[in-house]
Motif scaffolding. Structure first.
Motif, PDB file in Angstrom:
ATOM      1  N   THR A   1       0.191  12.953 -11.646  1.00  0.00           N
ATOM      2  CA  THR A   1       1.445  11.411 -11.286  1.00  0.00           C
ATOM      3  C   THR A   1       1.198  10.632  -9.761  1.00  0.00           C
ATOM      4  N   LEU A   2       0.531   9.474  -9.883  1.00  0.00           N
ATOM      5  CA  LEU A   2      -0.027   8.966  -8.118  1.00  0.00           C
ATOM      6  C   LEU A   2       1.745   8.489  -7.934  1.00  0.00           C
ATOM      7  N   GLN A   3       0.787   8.854  -6.440  1.00  0.00           N
ATOM      8  CA  GLN A   3       1.809   8.692  -6.086  1.00  0.00           C
ATOM      9  C   GLN A   3       1.536   7.226  -5.109  1.00  0.00           C
ATOM     10  N   LEU A   4       2.481   6.095  -4.783  1.00  0.00           N
ATOM     11  CA  LEU A   4       1.633   5.333  -4.226  1.00  0.00           C
ATOM     12  C   LEU A   4       2.777   4.464  -2.679  1.00  0.00           C
ATOM     13  N   GLU A   5       1.733   3.973  -2.105  1.00  0.00           N
ATOM     14  CA  GLU A   5       2.625   3.063  -0.659  1.00  0.00           C
ATOM     15  C   GLU A   5       3.900   2.541  -1.678  1.00  0.00           C
ATOM     16  N   GLN A   6       4.659   2.067  -0.952  1.00  0.00           N
ATOM     17  CA  GLN A   6       6.113   1.685  -1.182  1.00  0.00           C
ATOM     18  C   GLN A   6       5.906   0.847  -2.323  1.00  0.00           C
ATOM     19  N   LEU A   7       6.227   0.376  -3.405  1.00  0.00           N
ATOM     20  CA  LEU A   7       6.129  -0.310  -4.631  1.00  0.00           C
ATOM     21  C   LEU A   7       7.572  -1.407  -3.681  1.00  0.00           C
ATOM     22  N   THR A   8       7.119  -2.834  -3.884  1.00  0.00           N
ATOM     23  CA  THR A   8       7.986  -3.593  -2.853  1.00  0.00           C
ATOM     24  C   THR A   8       8.696  -4.202  -4.240  1.00  0.00           C
ATOM     25  N   CYS A   9       8.231  -4.786  -5.516  1.00  0.00           N
ATOM     26  CA  CYS A   9       8.827  -6.014  -6.137  1.00  0.00           C
ATOM     27  C   CYS A   9       9.328  -4.999  -7.781  1.00  0.00           C
ATOM     28  N   PRO A  10       9.733  -5.725  -8.879  1.00  0.00           N
ATOM     29  CA  PRO A  10       9.892  -4.841 -10.051  1.00  0.00           C
ATOM     30  C   PRO A  10       8.686  -5.897 -10.896  1.00  0.00           C
ATOM     31  N   SER A  11       8.308  -7.132 -10.037  1.00  0.00           N
ATOM     32  CA  SER A  11       6.704  -7.221 -10.902  1.00  0.00           C
ATOM     33  C   SER A  11       5.697  -6.752 -10.535  1.00  0.00           C
ATOM     34  N   CYS A  12       5.009  -5.864  -9.213  1.00  0.00           N
ATOM     35  CA  CYS A  12       4.786  -4.331  -9.254  1.00  0.00           C
ATOM     36  C   CYS A  12       4.989  -3.635 -10.209  1.00  0.00           C
TER      37      CYS A  12
ATOM     38  N   LYS B   1       5.887  -4.042 -13.700  1.00  0.00           N
ATOM     39  CA  LYS B   1       5.686  -4.524 -14.365  1.00  0.00           C
ATOM     40  C   LYS B   1       4.048  -4.670 -14.830  1.00  0.00           C
ATOM     41  N   LYS B   2       3.640  -5.017 -13.552  1.00  0.00           N
ATOM     42  CA  LYS B   2       1.480  -5.376 -13.886  1.00  0.00           C
ATOM     43  C   LYS B   2       1.256  -3.515 -13.883  1.00  0.00           C
ATOM     44  N   ILE B   3       1.715  -3.151 -13.110  1.00  0.00           N
ATOM     45  CA  ILE B   3       0.677  -1.377 -13.401  1.00  0.00           C
ATOM     46  C   ILE B   3       1.145  -1.207 -14.795  1.00  0.00           C
ATOM     47  N   GLU B   4       2.508  -0.777 -15.155  1.00  0.00           N
ATOM     48  CA  GLU B   4       2.733  -1.014 -16.223  1.00  0.00           C
ATOM     49  C   GLU B   4       1.994  -1.421 -17.466  1.00  0.00           C
ATOM     50  N   THR B   5       1.316  -2.685 -17.533  1.00  0.00           N
ATOM     51  CA  THR B   5       0.918  -3.427 -18.587  1.00  0.00           C
ATOM     52  C   THR B   5      -1.154  -3.165 -18.608  1.00  0.00           C
ATOM     53  N   ALA B   6      -1.277  -2.677 -17.257  1.00  0.00           N
ATOM     54  CA  ALA B   6      -2.500  -2.363 -17.289  1.00  0.00           C
ATOM     55  C   ALA B   6      -3.402  -1.021 -17.339  1.00  0.00           C
ATOM     56  N   LEU B   7      -2.427  -0.215 -17.230  1.00  0.00           N
ATOM     57  CA  LEU B   7      -2.394   1.142 -17.011  1.00  0.00           C
ATOM     58  C   LEU B   7      -2.271   1.400 -19.485  1.00  0.00           C
TER      59      LEU B   7
ATOM     60  N   LYS C   1       4.860   5.734 -17.347  1.00  0.00           N
ATOM     61  CA  LYS C   1       6.129   5.701 -16.767  1.00  0.00           C
ATOM     62  C   LYS C   1       6.192   5.385 -15.266  1.00  0.00           C
ATOM     63  N   VAL C   2       6.397   3.973 -14.521  1.00  0.00           N
ATOM     64  CA  VAL C   2       6.679   3.882 -12.928  1.00  0.00           C
ATOM     65  C   VAL C   2       7.934   4.036 -12.601  1.00  0.00           C
ATOM     66  N   LEU C   3       8.086   4.631 -11.469  1.00  0.00           N
ATOM     67  CA  LEU C   3       9.265   5.510 -10.963  1.00  0.00           C
ATOM     68  C   LEU C   3       9.297   4.453 -10.071  1.00  0.00           C
ATOM     69  N   PHE C   4      10.482   2.840  -9.521  1.00  0.00           N
ATOM     70  CA  PHE C   4      10.140   2.272  -8.955  1.00  0.00           C
ATOM     71  C   PHE C   4      10.345   2.931  -7.542  1.00  0.00           C
TER      72      PHE C   4
ATOM     73  N   LYS D   1      -7.756   4.479 -10.000  1.00  0.00           N
ATOM     74  CA  LYS D   1      -8.910   3.332  -9.265  1.00  0.00           C
ATOM     75  C   LYS D   1      -8.181   2.148 -10.403  1.00  0.00           C
ATOM     76  N   ILE D   2      -7.828   1.264 -12.094  1.00  0.00           N
ATOM     77  CA  ILE D   2      -7.180   1.429 -12.393  1.00  0.00           C
ATOM     78  C   ILE D   2      -5.897   0.553 -11.233  1.00  0.00           C
ATOM     79  N   VAL D   3      -5.325   1.362 -10.797  1.00  0.00           N
ATOM     80  CA  VAL D   3      -4.275   1.197  -9.972  1.00  0.00           C
ATOM     81  C   VAL D   3      -4.350   0.349  -8.576  1.00  0.00           C
ATOM     82  N   HIS D   4      -5.638   0.909  -8.127  1.00  0.00           N
ATOM     83  CA  HIS D   4      -6.509   1.154  -7.096  1.00  0.00           C
ATOM     84  C   HIS D   4      -6.655  -1.008  -7.054  1.00  0.00           C
TER      85      HIS D   4
END
Length: 71
Positions: free
Chosen positions: A5-16, A18-24, A34-37, A58-61
């Motif tokens: 489980t990666l804790q990210l700095e705040q996600l700001t939009c639904p397209s973020c 999709k971007k993470i889900e697609t790359a991973l 599973k990205v929990l907005f 690193k992919i997410v970063h």
């Protein structure tokens, strides 16, 4: 199989999300994403013989997101 489980700095939009889900999802060794907005968390199930948790972070970063912690 391993889970991370990666804790990210705040996600700001639904397209973020999709971007993470697609790359991973397209990364070798990743089985489920599973990205929990609302909580800015990314849960990933992966084959640790193919990809490491550090590589996933690193992919997410590299997508432009700050990974605050991993569990």
């Amino acid at each position: 199989m391993k889970n991370i489980t990666l804790q990210l700095e705040q996600l700001t939009c639904p397209s973020c999300v999709k971007k993470i889900e697609t790359a991973l999802t397209n990364a070798n060794g990743v089985n489920e994403v599973k990205v929990l907005f609302t909580s800015s968390k990314v849960k990933v199930s992966f084959n640790d013989e193919v990809v490491s948790g550090e590589e996933i972070a690193k992919i997410v970063h590299n997508l432009g997101f700050d990974v605050l912690s991993t569990k």
